[in-house]
Scaffold this motif. Structure first.
Motif, PDB file in Angstrom:
ATOM      1  N   SER A  60       6.155  -1.464   7.605  1.00 29.41           N
ATOM      2  CA  SER A  60       5.278  -0.294   7.540  1.00 29.41           C
ATOM      3  C   SER A  60       6.060   0.957   7.942  1.00 29.41           C
ATOM      4  O   SER A  60       7.112   0.874   8.585  1.00 29.41           O
ATOM      5  CB  SER A  60       4.066  -0.468   8.468  1.00 29.41           C
ATOM      6  OG  SER A  60       4.486  -0.485   9.836  1.00 29.41           O
TER       7      SER A  60
ATOM      8  N   ASP B   9       5.320   5.126   9.354  1.00 33.09           N
ATOM      9  CA  ASP B   9       4.358   6.123   9.829  1.00 33.09           C
ATOM     10  C   ASP B   9       5.047   7.470  10.042  1.00 33.09           C
ATOM     11  O   ASP B   9       6.189   7.530  10.512  1.00 33.09           O
ATOM     12  CB  ASP B   9       3.720   5.661  11.139  1.00 33.09           C
ATOM     13  CG  ASP B   9       2.905   4.385  10.966  1.00 33.09           C
ATOM     14  OD1 ASP B   9       1.902   4.422  10.247  1.00 33.09           O
ATOM     15  OD2 ASP B   9       3.307   3.351  11.537  1.00 33.09           O
TER      16      ASP B   9
ATOM     17  N   THR C 141       4.076   7.869   3.704  1.00 36.27           N
ATOM     18  CA  THR C 141       3.662   7.928   5.106  1.00 36.27           C
ATOM     19  C   THR C 141       2.449   8.821   5.321  1.00 36.27           C
ATOM     20  O   THR C 141       1.937   8.904   6.439  1.00 36.27           O
ATOM     21  CB  THR C 141       4.814   8.455   5.974  1.00 36.27           C
ATOM     22  OG1 THR C 141       5.216   9.741   5.483  1.00 36.27           O
ATOM     23  CG2 THR C 141       5.997   7.517   5.931  1.00 36.27           C
ATOM     24  N   ASP C 142       1.983   9.517   4.266  1.00 38.67           N
ATOM     25  CA  ASP C 142       0.826  10.386   4.424  1.00 38.67           C
ATOM     26  C   ASP C 142      -0.466   9.543   4.438  1.00 38.67           C
ATOM     27  O   ASP C 142      -0.434   8.333   4.247  1.00 38.67           O
ATOM     28  CB  ASP C 142       0.772  11.422   3.305  1.00 38.67           C
ATOM     29  CG  ASP C 142       0.862  10.798   1.930  1.00 38.67           C
ATOM     30  OD1 ASP C 142       1.750   9.945   1.740  1.00 38.67           O
ATOM     31  OD2 ASP C 142       0.060  11.132   1.052  1.00 38.67           O
ATOM     32  N   ASN C 143      -1.584  10.179   4.669  1.00 39.55           N
ATOM     33  CA  ASN C 143      -2.867   9.500   4.809  1.00 39.55           C
ATOM     34  C   ASN C 143      -2.795   8.499   5.956  1.00 39.55           C
ATOM     35  O   ASN C 143      -2.437   8.837   7.070  1.00 39.55           O
ATOM     36  CB  ASN C 143      -3.286   8.841   3.490  1.00 39.55           C
ATOM     37  CG  ASN C 143      -3.467   9.869   2.368  1.00 39.55           C
ATOM     38  OD1 ASN C 143      -3.970  10.961   2.620  1.00 39.55           O
ATOM     39  ND2 ASN C 143      -3.054   9.530   1.159  1.00 39.55           N
ATOM     40  N   ASP C 144      -3.070   7.234   5.677  1.00 35.39           N
ATOM     41  CA  ASP C 144      -3.052   6.241   6.756  1.00 35.39           C
ATOM     42  C   ASP C 144      -1.748   5.456   6.791  1.00 35.39           C
ATOM     43  O   ASP C 144      -1.658   4.412   7.425  1.00 35.39           O
ATOM     44  CB  ASP C 144      -4.241   5.283   6.615  1.00 35.39           C
ATOM     45  CG  ASP C 144      -4.270   4.597   5.257  1.00 35.39           C
ATOM     46  OD1 ASP C 144      -3.504   5.039   4.371  1.00 35.39           O
ATOM     47  OD2 ASP C 144      -5.047   3.643   5.077  1.00 35.39           O
TER      48      ASP C 144
ATOM     49  N   HIS D   7       0.863  -1.179   0.000  1.00 32.36           N
ATOM     50  CA  HIS D   7       0.000   0.000   0.000  1.00 32.36           C
ATOM     51  C   HIS D   7       0.902   1.233   0.000  1.00 32.36           C
ATOM     52  O   HIS D   7       1.580   1.523   0.980  1.00 32.36           O
ATOM     53  CB  HIS D   7      -0.910  -0.009   1.237  1.00 32.36           C
ATOM     54  CG  HIS D   7      -1.819   1.159   1.311  1.00 32.36           C
ATOM     55  ND1 HIS D   7      -2.856   1.374   0.404  1.00 32.36           N
ATOM     56  CD2 HIS D   7      -1.869   2.211   2.178  1.00 32.36           C
ATOM     57  CE1 HIS D   7      -3.497   2.480   0.716  1.00 32.36           C
ATOM     58  NE2 HIS D   7      -2.923   3.010   1.789  1.00 32.36           N
TER      59      HIS D   7
END
Length: 221
Positions: free
Chosen positions: A195, A197, A124-127, A102
Motif C-alpha cells: 500500500s 499513503d 495515493t490520493d483519496n483513500d 485499488h
C-alpha cells in the motif's frame, strides 16, 4: 788640418753632452716636468658580469582522451534503469496479474529521470491505493527501488507498507527525487500486499500513480 778639426768637433760634442747631463742632474723636479711633460695614464677596467642561469626542463605531455559518451540525463532526458540483480527463478511482479488492487498500475514510470519498464505505480490520493499478489511458489526476499513519479509534485512524500499474510513486513517513506533501494525478507508468506499513503498531501495526479516501485521482484534467496 781636417783631423784637428774632427777632434775639436768631437771634444765640443762631448763637453756639451756632459754639460747637459750635469744640468739635468741638478735641476729641480719641476725642470723635469718642463722637459718631459707628465703623461696621462688612462686605466680601463673591464667588468665582466657573470649571471647564473638555472634551467628547468619542462616536459609537455599531450593526452588524447576518447570523447565521452553522451549522457541523456544531463540533457534532461530519462535513461533506462539497470535492473537489480535477480537470481534465477525470480518473479517480477509487473509480469504477474494482481489478485486484488485499488488504483494500482503496471507500466513504464520514471523516478528521478530513470525509466523503469517493469514498474508498478500506486495512487495515493483519496483513500490511498494498494496492490496484492498471491504467490504460488515460495520466495524469501523482496527487492525494489522506491520513489516518486517524476510527474508528481516536487513536494510529494509517500509511505510504502508491505504486508505478508496481513503482517507488516516493512515500511519505508520516500521523498520526491530521492529514490531508495530496499530489500527485506518475506518469510514464507502466501499473500503480499503493498500500500502507499500520501504523507505530504501534495501527491495528487490526474492519471497514474505518484508512488512508484521500480522493477519490484521476489527472489528465492
Amino acid at each position: 788640418m781636417l783631423r784637428v778639426n774632427l777632434i775639436i768637433g768631437l771634444s765640443t760634442a762631448v763637453i756639451t753632452l756632459v754639460g747637459t747631463l750635469v744640468g739635468l742632474r741638478f735641476l729641480p723636479a719641476g725642470g723635469v716636468v718642463a722637459i718631459a711633460p707628465k703623461a696621462e695614464v688612462t686605466v680601463i677596467d673591464t667588468v665582466t658580469a657573470l649571471t647564473t642561469v638555472t634551467a628547468t626542463a619542462t616536459q609537455t605531455v599531450t593526452v588524447t582522451q576518447a570523447p565521452a559518451a553522451p549522457n541523456p540525463a544531463a540533457a534532461g532526458e530519462p535513461v533506462d534503469s539497470q535492473p537489480m540483480a535477480a537470481a534465477s527463478g525470480a518473479l517480477f511482479l509487473a509480469d504477474k496479474d494482481a489478485s486484488d488492487d485499488h488504483w494500482a498500475y503496471r507500466d513504464t514510470y520514471t523516478i528521478k529521470r530513470t525509466r523503469y519498464t517493469r514498474a508498478i505505480a500506486i495512487a495515493t490520493d483519496n483513500d490511498g491505493g494498494f496492490v496484492e499478489y498471491t504467490l504460488e511458489s515460495r520466495y524469501a526476499t523482496f527487492k525494489t527501488t522506491l520513489g516518486i513519479n517524476d510527474l508528481a509534485g516536487d513536494s510529494c512524500e509517500v509511505a510504502f507498507r508491505f504486508y505478508g499474510d496481513g503482517t507488516l513486513l516493512h515500511e519505508q517513506s520516500v521523498e520526491y527525487a530521492k529514490p531508495k533501494k530496499v530489500e527485506f525478507p518475506i518469510g514464507d508468506a502466501v499473500k503480499i500486499r503493498i500500500s502507499a499513503d500520501d504523507l505530504s498531501g501534495n501527491c495528487f495526479m490526474n492519471s497514474g500513480g505518484a508512488a512508484v516501485m521500480g522493477d519490484p521482484h521476489l527472489a528465492s534467496a
